[in-house]
Design a protein around this motif. Structure first.
Motif, PDB file in Angstrom:
ATOM      1  N   SER A 105     -69.694  28.266 -32.974  1.00  0.00           N
ATOM      2  CA  SER A 105     -68.986  29.545 -32.842  1.00  0.00           C
ATOM      3  C   SER A 105     -69.337  30.250 -31.532  1.00  0.00           C
ATOM      4  O   SER A 105     -68.467  30.876 -30.901  1.00  0.00           O
ATOM      5  N   GLU A 106     -70.587  30.167 -31.089  1.00  0.00           N
ATOM      6  CA  GLU A 106     -70.982  30.833 -29.837  1.00  0.00           C
ATOM      7  C   GLU A 106     -70.275  30.217 -28.641  1.00  0.00           C
ATOM      8  O   GLU A 106     -69.751  30.931 -27.768  1.00  0.00           O
ATOM      9  N   GLU A 108     -67.496  28.591 -28.749  1.00  0.00           N
ATOM     10  CA  GLU A 108     -66.072  28.864 -28.889  1.00  0.00           C
ATOM     11  C   GLU A 108     -65.722  30.229 -28.323  1.00  0.00           C
ATOM     12  O   GLU A 108     -64.664  30.405 -27.684  1.00  0.00           O
ATOM     13  N   GLU A 109     -66.586  31.217 -28.505  1.00  0.00           N
ATOM     14  CA  GLU A 109     -66.344  32.541 -27.932  1.00  0.00           C
ATOM     15  C   GLU A 109     -66.372  32.493 -26.406  1.00  0.00           C
ATOM     16  O   GLU A 109     -65.588  33.154 -25.732  1.00  0.00           O
ATOM     17  N   LYS A 112     -63.057  31.014 -25.274  1.00  0.00           N
ATOM     18  CA  LYS A 112     -61.966  31.991 -25.361  1.00  0.00           C
ATOM     19  C   LYS A 112     -61.987  32.945 -24.180  1.00  0.00           C
ATOM     20  O   LYS A 112     -60.950  33.244 -23.574  1.00  0.00           O
ATOM     21  N   GLU A 132     -55.070  33.462 -34.445  1.00  0.00           N
ATOM     22  CA  GLU A 132     -56.209  34.045 -35.140  1.00  0.00           C
ATOM     23  C   GLU A 132     -55.736  35.300 -35.853  1.00  0.00           C
ATOM     24  O   GLU A 132     -55.114  36.170 -35.236  1.00  0.00           O
TER      25      GLU A 132
END
Length: 536
Positions: A105-106, A108-109, A112, A132
């Motif tokens: 998740s980190e 992925e941020e 983005k 999303e």
């Protein structure tokens, strides 16, 4: 793809942080400046082959670019112990220890943020981003929790195959292979790397991978396997043409061709250069042990042959056999002493004896698969006309012979020999032979061999022995049936898509079936999958 990351990625992040990932992503995945795009065009090449491959990966521990298809990045990771890489096309993280793409998740941020920055710097007003849900949409989703029940309504994996002209024999085998769990997982995980370079159109393994993609695509329209049929005709010319062929013959020929194409990739193990390590042999190859005992001095001569299936006789007085791996394949598996030669062009219609001995009384007719296996592994007297030279007493003596399973395959295929051919005499044997949903192969193993024809008294009386191991238990997952006469007939098959759900496949038609229908069918080819797998 893993959605929870892995411990190797977490260890990497704790040691080095996320700076390297951010730099590589901004410079090579989602370029935000003209200079970055120029560097990407100049440097995005494999260090080894100097080619700009589509699946180029970068090592996150050092400055190294390597192509995925030729496994240069894999070799680098193994040599340098650098376990984490990034796909330069999509920015996804690959763990070389887990051999899978992992999600974090980190990271992925960070991805983005870099994509948004690149969009703004290029002056673009609109660019595709994965959907999303907003906070309002999340509230609506929680208030309306209705979902499609995938386990009940999904038809993924249940796709019919068009009959291209008497090709029902091929469609049944393709459906059976498509629903072989471990083989399906291999192809769906993109494990095959074609060694034919630009000539992948001639690779049967590539076409099989395409078949899995089509079958599990979720489409309901029947698939037309014309390319696969063409490749089978090309590589097994005895099957070419639109005449009806034997499904068992097609299975053996298909495994042979797949084996030959697969072993070009990684077919030889480092520990044993004579043992083939391709996916076909790892799944289908078993070891058949033959013990020949001299009746004079009790000397036992043992040979172990690799086999892909077991052929079981149904008619009285017939000769039983098992199909050894073809000579072209056996060379990769190891030299087999005194093995029966096998031609991929030889079909069941020839019924050439592979053992040279009979083991059945004249009025024998089996009633179950277990009875057939008992007969197959029964001690047989070779007789006065088949004397062998004993290596111990150095003279020709009468002997006995017994077949047992030294090594069990992951997938066991049993061929019930329903077509009997002799000089001027041809017939189909339609005797009903019962077969179970779960099969224990322990009593037919070499380790279970004793002086009572290889069985304990409990097994002979159909009572499970208390020492039977769960490691040798199998579950039925596919059954191929033949309907009609020996001159004209039709093949269909039953496949199990989940634990309790069976389906009947008849070319492009797929219908629900019950376990009772499956177990009451005539049965020609029976496919069993091992319940417990052993990892080397």
């Amino acid at each position: 793809m893993s959605f929870n990351g892995c411990q190797h990625l977490q260890t990497y992040k704790e040691a080095t942080g996320t700076t390297t990932y951010r730099i590589i992503y901004s410079c090579f995945v989602s370029c935000s400046t003209a200079d970055a795009r120029r560097r990407k065009a100049e440097l995005s090449k494999c260090v080894e082959c100097k080619e700009a491959k589509p699946r180029l990966h970068a090592c996150l521990s050092c400055i190294y670019f390597g192509c995925y298809d030729k496994r240069h990045i894999h070799a680098h990771a193994q040599d340098k112990k650098h376990h984490i890489g990034i796909d330069l096309s999509y920015g996804t993280i690959y763990c070389f220890v887990c051999e899978d793409y992992v999600y974090d998740s980190e990271l992925e941020e960070i991805a983005k943020a870099q994509r948004r920055r690149a969009t703004l710097s290029l002056g673009l007003k609109q660019r595709f981003f994965p959907w999303e849900p907003t906070e309002e949409e999340l509230i609506l989703l929680r208030c309306n929790p209705k979902r499609r029940r995938v386990t009940e309504a999904s038809h993924i994996g249940l796709r019919g195959l068009i009959n291209l002209g008497n090709t029902c024999f091929m469609n049944c085998i393709l459906q059976s292979l498509a629903h072989t769990p471990i083989l399906r997982d291999y192809f769906m995980a993109d494990k095959h790397t074609c060694q034919k370079n630009d000539d992948s159109q001639q690779c049967l393994v590539c076409e099989m991978a395409r078949l899995y993609q089509e079958v599990y695509s979720g489409l309901r329209t029947p698939y037309i396997p014309y390319k696969l049929l063409h490749l089978v005709w090309t590589n097994a010319r005895h099957l070419a043409g639109y005449e009806q062929q034997d499904a068992h013959e097609f299975l053996i020929a298909a495994l042979d061709v797949l084996h030959r194409h697969c072993k070009e990739m990684n077919g030889v193990s480092d520990s044993n250069p004579h043992h083939c390590n391709c996916i076909i042999d790892r799944i289908f190859t078993g070891g058949l042990q033959s013990d020949v005992t001299c009746k004079r001095c009790n000397n036992v001569s043992t040979t172990i042959d690799p086999i892909w299936d077991i052929s079981l006789d149904l008619g009285p007085g017939s000769i039983h056999s098992s199909h050894l791996i073809p000579p072209a394949a056996t060379a990769a598996v190891g030299d087999v002493a005194n093995s029966t030669s096998f031609s991929s062009a030889a079909s069941e219609s020839t019924n050439s004896p592979s053992t040279g001995f009979t083991n059945s009384p004249g009025n024998y007719e089996p009633t179950s698969l277990v009875e057939c296996l008992k007969r197959f592994t029964k001690t047989e007297h070779l007789g006065n006309s088949a004397k062998i030279k004993c290596s111990k007493c150095h003279s020709y003596q009468e002997s006995t012979k017994q077949l047992t399973m030294k090594k069990l395959p992951i997938v066991a295929c049993f061929h019930l020999k329903r077509f009997e051919h002799s000089t001027g005499y041809h017939k189909k044997i339609s005797t009903f032979v019962s077969f179970p949903e779960e099969l224990d192969m322990t009593p037919f193993m070499s380790s279970s061999r004793n002086h009572n024809n290889g069985y304990s008294s409990q097994v002979i009386h159909s009572t499970p022995a208390p020492h039977m191991s769960c490691d040798n238990k199998y579950s039925l997952f596919a059954v191929v049936n033949h309907y009609g006469t020996i001159e004209s007939g039709h093949y269909t098959c039953y496949i199990r898509s989940s634990k309790e759900k069976w389906f009947r496949c008849e070319d492009h038609l797929i219908k629900r079936a019950t376990a009772g229908e499956v177990l009451n069918s005539e049965g020609y080819l029976l496919f069993y999958h091992k319940q417990i797998l052993e990892y080397e």
